[in-house]
Scaffold this active site. Structure first.
Site, PDB file in Angstrom:
ATOM      1  N   GLN A   1       7.769  -9.519   7.545  1.00  0.00           N
ATOM      2  CA  GLN A   1       9.025  -8.996   6.936  1.00  0.00           C
ATOM      3  C   GLN A   1       9.469  -7.792   7.824  1.00  0.00           C
ATOM      4  O   GLN A   1      10.645  -6.974   7.487  1.00  0.00           O
ATOM      5  CB  GLN A   1       8.833  -8.730   5.381  1.00  0.00           C
ATOM      6  CG  GLN A   1       8.052  -7.562   5.218  1.00  0.00           C
ATOM      7  CD  GLN A   1       7.656  -7.533   3.574  1.00  0.00           C
ATOM      8  OE1 GLN A   1       6.652  -8.449   3.169  1.00  0.00           O
ATOM      9  NE2 GLN A   1       8.300  -6.583   3.102  1.00  0.00           N
TER      10      GLN A   1
ATOM     11  N   ARG B   1       8.872   4.777   1.598  1.00  0.00           N
ATOM     12  CA  ARG B   1       9.701   5.255   2.914  1.00  0.00           C
ATOM     13  C   ARG B   1      10.346   6.663   2.436  1.00  0.00           C
ATOM     14  O   ARG B   1      10.489   7.309   3.558  1.00  0.00           O
ATOM     15  CB  ARG B   1      10.849   4.362   3.206  1.00  0.00           C
ATOM     16  CG  ARG B   1      10.069   3.093   3.887  1.00  0.00           C
ATOM     17  CD  ARG B   1      11.236   2.081   4.439  1.00  0.00           C
ATOM     18  NE  ARG B   1      10.619   1.141   5.164  1.00  0.00           N
ATOM     19  CZ  ARG B   1      10.482  -0.089   4.999  1.00  0.00           C
ATOM     20  NH1 ARG B   1      10.692  -0.487   3.651  1.00  0.00           N
ATOM     21  NH2 ARG B   1       9.880  -0.767   5.760  1.00  0.00           N
TER      22      ARG B   1
ATOM     23  N   GLY C   1       1.022  -1.274  -0.120  1.00  0.00           N
ATOM     24  CA  GLY C   1      -0.077  -0.031   0.031  1.00  0.00           C
ATOM     25  C   GLY C   1       0.827   1.202   0.105  1.00  0.00           C
ATOM     26  O   GLY C   1       1.916   1.356  -0.375  1.00  0.00           O
TER      27      GLY C   1
ATOM     28  N   ALA D   1       3.998   6.403  -7.822  1.00  0.00           N
ATOM     29  CA  ALA D   1       3.895   6.166  -9.459  1.00  0.00           C
ATOM     30  C   ALA D   1       4.683   4.912  -9.887  1.00  0.00           C
ATOM     31  O   ALA D   1       4.260   4.322 -10.793  1.00  0.00           O
ATOM     32  CB  ALA D   1       4.603   7.458  -9.986  1.00  0.00           C
ATOM     33  N   GLY D   2       5.785   4.389  -8.778  1.00  0.00           N
ATOM     34  CA  GLY D   2       6.398   3.180  -9.054  1.00  0.00           C
ATOM     35  C   GLY D   2       5.319   2.205  -8.894  1.00  0.00           C
ATOM     36  O   GLY D   2       5.493   1.202 -10.027  1.00  0.00           O
ATOM     37  N   HIS D   3       4.536   2.163  -8.356  1.00  0.00           N
ATOM     38  CA  HIS D   3       3.669   1.031  -8.098  1.00  0.00           C
ATOM     39  C   HIS D   3       2.723   0.955  -9.193  1.00  0.00           C
ATOM     40  O   HIS D   3       2.181  -0.160  -9.947  1.00  0.00           O
ATOM     41  CB  HIS D   3       2.660   0.924  -6.709  1.00  0.00           C
ATOM     42  CG  HIS D   3       3.463   0.889  -5.427  1.00  0.00           C
ATOM     43  ND1 HIS D   3       3.534   1.865  -4.678  1.00  0.00           N
ATOM     44  CD2 HIS D   3       3.892  -0.290  -4.995  1.00  0.00           C
ATOM     45  CE1 HIS D   3       4.281   1.477  -3.546  1.00  0.00           C
ATOM     46  NE2 HIS D   3       4.337   0.100  -3.773  1.00  0.00           N
TER      47      HIS D   3
ATOM     48  N   LYS E   1      13.500  -1.999  -8.287  1.00  0.00           N
ATOM     49  CA  LYS E   1      14.179  -1.320  -7.053  1.00  0.00           C
ATOM     50  C   LYS E   1      14.642  -2.203  -6.038  1.00  0.00           C
ATOM     51  O   LYS E   1      15.622  -2.070  -5.310  1.00  0.00           O
ATOM     52  CB  LYS E   1      13.390   0.074  -6.473  1.00  0.00           C
ATOM     53  CG  LYS E   1      13.991   0.810  -5.713  1.00  0.00           C
ATOM     54  CD  LYS E   1      13.183   1.479  -4.703  1.00  0.00           C
ATOM     55  CE  LYS E   1      12.877   0.638  -3.575  1.00  0.00           C
ATOM     56  NZ  LYS E   1      12.261   1.372  -2.466  1.00  0.00           N
ATOM     57  N   ASP E   2      13.913  -2.990  -5.819  1.00  0.00           N
ATOM     58  CA  ASP E   2      14.430  -4.161  -4.816  1.00  0.00           C
ATOM     59  C   ASP E   2      14.812  -5.277  -5.607  1.00  0.00           C
ATOM     60  O   ASP E   2      14.275  -6.429  -5.538  1.00  0.00           O
ATOM     61  CB  ASP E   2      13.127  -4.539  -3.720  1.00  0.00           C
ATOM     62  CG  ASP E   2      12.359  -3.187  -3.304  1.00  0.00           C
ATOM     63  OD1 ASP E   2      12.716  -3.191  -2.076  1.00  0.00           O
ATOM     64  OD2 ASP E   2      11.277  -2.907  -3.899  1.00  0.00           O
TER      65      ASP E   2
HETATM   66  O1  PAF Z   1       7.947  -4.993  -2.143  1.00  0.00           O
HETATM   67  C1  PAF Z   1       6.943  -4.860  -1.190  1.00  0.00           C
HETATM   68  O2  PAF Z   1       6.204  -4.179  -1.172  1.00  0.00           O
HETATM   69  C2  PAF Z   1       7.063  -6.442  -0.583  1.00  0.00           C
HETATM   70  O3  PAF Z   1       8.231  -6.548   0.109  1.00  0.00           O
HETATM   71  C3  PAF Z   1       5.896  -7.171  -1.105  1.00  0.00           C
HETATM   72  C4  PAF Z   1       6.662  -7.769  -2.504  1.00  0.00           C
HETATM   73  C5  PAF Z   1       4.674  -6.664  -1.304  1.00  0.00           C
HETATM   74  C6  PAF Z   1       5.766  -8.400   0.005  1.00  0.00           C
HETATM   75  O4  PAF Z   1       5.144  -8.280   1.118  1.00  0.00           O
END
Ligand code: PAF
Length: 294
Positions: A61, A189, A31, A35-37, A151-152
């Site tokens: 996590q 963040r 959530g 714009a990246g999402h 990015k991740d």
């Molecule tokens: O990249 C994220 O936002 C989270 O790590 C993910 C992949 C939704 C898993 O909770």
């Protein structure tokens, strides 16, 4: 766009979708969309008939002392953005829907070797939490395709391996990092940063670019390049976490001679821990040994 929070309803809805012969793309998020999402949603729409986004702030996590409690929750705004981007379905489950036996009693998925490096070393248990929730979302949604941001980079690498290792029939697609005009990678963040910190945070991407350029110029003193980059970002006000040059395929620290590299970085700016990366292909370096002429 329909929003569903119960697994039983999600399954029944998606059964209909599959019976119609439609393909499904999954975009998993926590959530607080930016714009990246939304880029991920657009990509998903190109690749499948039906786009299912998920919003779940996954407690597994987050380590103790991390920002689980204060992680920004903006469900109504997120829904609007998803709807405008043409997302078909939002799955926004509660914690008990995802972890019915409680988070401490949950079966865990762990990808060995890479899960405890870099972000995994700074955030013990983080990637076990990510692999577990993504595996569960696969089982809930049964997507044909799942799209994650590059990015991740380490997360994407771990998800790819988990998907392969568990023989899960999902095509994992990486989508390029979206950046603001100054080059800062978009991240939920970033919302923890003041305007001044946000401006100074662009030093992270600049350090990646400078390091990438040095690699392209045949500099293979990787530890020295990383130390130089750490000093530069510290000058901009970052507190260091890690800055490494890794083999882009294995994620192990790069060795001179490796050609596909990725520079991975994380650092603290004010209340935010930011990550970024840059892939560098040095297979075409001018000094590379030319192929033998036959
Ligand atoms: O990249 C994220 O936002 C989270 O790590 C993910 C992949 C939704 C898993 O909770």
């Amino acid at each position: 766009m329909q929003t569903i929070s119960k697994l039983i309803e999600l399954r029944s809805h998606l059964r209909g979708v599959r019976q119609n012969g439609q393909t499904i793309a999954m975009v998993a998020t926590m959530g607080n969309l930016h714009a990246g999402h939304i880029e991920l949603i657009h990509r998903a729409r190109e690749l499948a008939d039906i786009v299912v986004a998920t919003i779940f702030v996954n407690p597994l996590q987050f380590g103790s002392g991390e920002d689980l409690e204060k992680y920004p929750k903006t469900l109504e705004e997120d829904k609007l953005q998803l709807e405008n981007a043409g997302c078909h379905l939002l799955f926004a489950p509660t914690e008990s829907e995802v972890y019915p036996h409680g988070r401490d009693n949950q079966t865990i998925v762990e990808v060995p070797a890479t899960s405890n490096l870099y972000c995994g070393s700074s955030r013990p248990g983080h990637f076990q939490g990510v692999a577990t929730v993504v595996c569960k979302l696969y089982s809930m949604i049964h997507p044909d395709i799942a799209i994650f941001g590059q990015k991740d980079y380490q997360q994407l690498h771990i998800i790819r391996q988990m998907t392969q290792d568990l023989s899960i029939d999902v095509k994992v697609v990486g989508s390029p990092t979206t950046r603001n005009q100054e080059g800062l990678a978009l991240s939920s963040r970033n919302g923890y940063l003041t305007a001044d910190e946000r401006h100074r945070a662009t030093a992270l991407y600049k350090a990646l670019q400078t390091t990438a350029q040095a690699l392209q110029n045949n500099n293979d003193d990787f530890p020295q390049l990383c130390e130089q980059a750490q000093l530069t970002i510290e000058e901009a006000g970052f507190k260091r976490d890690y800055f490494v040059i890794a083999n882009a395929d294995t994620l192990m620290l790069a060795q001179p001679g490796d050609k596909q590299l990725v520079i991975l970085a994380a650092a603290y700016m004010g209340a935010a821990r930011l990550i970024d990366n840059k892939v560098v292909d040095i297979s075409n370096q001018i000094n590379s040994i030319p192929p033998a002429i036959s």
